[in-house]
Scaffold this motif. Sequence first.
Motif, mmCIF file in Angstrom:
data_model
loop_
_atom_site.group_PDB
_atom_site.id
_atom_site.type_symbol
_atom_site.label_atom_id
_atom_site.label_comp_id
_atom_site.label_asym_id
_atom_site.label_seq_id
_atom_site.Cartn_x
_atom_site.Cartn_y
_atom_site.Cartn_z
ATOM 1 N N LEU A 79 -8.221 26.324 -50.602
ATOM 2 C CA LEU A 79 -8.872 26.497 -51.895
ATOM 3 C C LEU A 79 -9.047 25.121 -52.518
ATOM 4 O O LEU A 79 -8.090 24.338 -52.583
ATOM 5 N N CYS A 85 -14.826 25.765 -53.390
ATOM 6 C CA CYS A 85 -14.884 26.472 -52.104
ATOM 7 C C CYS A 85 -13.605 27.247 -51.830
ATOM 8 O O CYS A 85 -12.511 26.877 -52.267
ATOM 9 N N ILE A 86 -13.783 28.348 -51.104
ATOM 10 C CA ILE A 86 -12.688 29.104 -50.505
ATOM 11 C C ILE A 86 -13.003 29.184 -49.018
ATOM 12 O O ILE A 86 -13.975 29.829 -48.613
ATOM 13 N N HIS A 87 -12.202 28.509 -48.209
ATOM 14 C CA HIS A 87 -12.417 28.503 -46.766
ATOM 15 C C HIS A 87 -11.226 29.154 -46.076
ATOM 16 O O HIS A 87 -10.076 28.913 -46.460
ATOM 17 N N ASP A 207 -12.733 37.941 -45.514
ATOM 18 C CA ASP A 207 -13.983 37.576 -46.162
ATOM 19 C C ASP A 207 -14.396 38.648 -47.176
ATOM 20 O O ASP A 207 -14.808 38.343 -48.298
ATOM 21 N N PHE A 210 -12.140 38.454 -50.370
ATOM 22 C CA PHE A 210 -12.462 37.394 -51.321
ATOM 23 C C PHE A 210 -13.811 37.622 -52.000
ATOM 24 O O PHE A 210 -13.968 37.362 -53.192
ATOM 25 N N ARG A 211 -14.781 38.088 -51.270
ATOM 26 C CA ARG A 211 -16.114 38.254 -51.836
ATOM 27 C C ARG A 211 -16.204 39.440 -52.802
ATOM 28 O O ARG A 211 -16.902 39.386 -53.807
ATOM 29 N N LEU A 214 -13.623 38.704 -56.285
ATOM 30 C CA LEU A 214 -13.210 37.336 -56.596
ATOM 31 C C LEU A 214 -12.816 37.190 -58.057
ATOM 32 O O LEU A 214 -11.846 36.485 -58.386
ATOM 33 N N ILE A 258 -17.772 30.865 -50.277
ATOM 34 C CA ILE A 258 -16.740 31.438 -49.407
ATOM 35 C C ILE A 258 -17.196 31.335 -47.957
ATOM 36 O O ILE A 258 -18.325 31.706 -47.623
ATOM 37 N N HIS A 259 -16.323 30.809 -47.118
ATOM 38 C CA HIS A 259 -16.635 30.674 -45.695
ATOM 39 C C HIS A 259 -15.406 31.078 -44.885
ATOM 40 O O HIS A 259 -14.322 30.529 -45.073
ATOM 41 N N THR A 260 -15.555 32.041 -43.999
ATOM 42 C CA THR A 260 -14.452 32.470 -43.138
ATOM 43 C C THR A 260 -14.936 32.535 -41.698
ATOM 44 O O THR A 260 -16.080 32.898 -41.429
#
Length: 301
Positions: A79, A85-87, A207, A210-211, A214, A258-260
């Motif tokens: 984070l 970003c949240i990766h 994913d 989080f999406r 959020l 957000i990317h996972t």
Amino acid sequence: MKEKGWRPFWAALLAALLVLLPLVGGTVLLTRRSLRTRLASRPQSGVAIRQPKEENRLSLLVCIAPTETTAPGFLLLYLNASQNCIHALALPGELTVPFGADEASLADCYRAAGPARCREALLSALSLPEDTHYLALAPSVLQAIADRYGMLRVGFSGALTAEELALTGCSSNVQAVSAREAEELLNGMEDTVPPAHKAAARAAVWDAFFRQELELLPAALPDALRAHSSSLLTDLTAQDLLILDDTLEFLADRSAAIHTEALPGGWDGEHYTLTDDSHAAVQTLFNVSPTEAQLSSASEP
């Protein structure tokens, strides 16, 4: 006679003042109130807007503890409020990591020595930041926390092949599942699908988590961790949770990117080993460019 003539004049003047003064005073008050309202509603360019600080970031190894019938699950989470970003990077439990003078799978490392040892192994294997924390929680605790957000709408078609979807009972369409059902689906993939595909399915669940909600995370997630603190294995301190509070607020307010994904690697049917793609995925996780990574590597003794 002159004195009698002045009396009506003063009486008339006094009467006029008694009528006019309240009117004038009321008009002045209304005008000032209207002016204050307009000034308050006008953007104030001189007022500083709260900005993220360097401390508003967190690198975390999340471990789902194994049970008698289930294997552990692993997720690297990054984070960063400044980068908005949240990766997340799901790690296969079969990943080979250093263990003492030998090597072991990440899952066996957890069973033998717990989450802190897994963190140490990944620090060297994946060159993680030294300030990476760890958090291990039982599946039941994770479900209790996640259930606050309702059903998750998860799509597994990008993680599994058509044959694997059929074998695991997953739909090719987006499906609504609870946290318990999601964990059961993931556990059903053990020894059924390749490690990379199972990790990709776990990434798809996170994913969706989080999406979907959020905006709820700042108010609920840190408090939920505090409420379950007695059943967690973690090196997160009270100060770390306050930073997590603040960081999640920034990310939610700014609709963070957000990317996972799953950690790519080589699989020979028994060992899951790191490749160039593995290290590239870790660089992406922490927003490190290849050039920066090469310079960092070259500077090491």
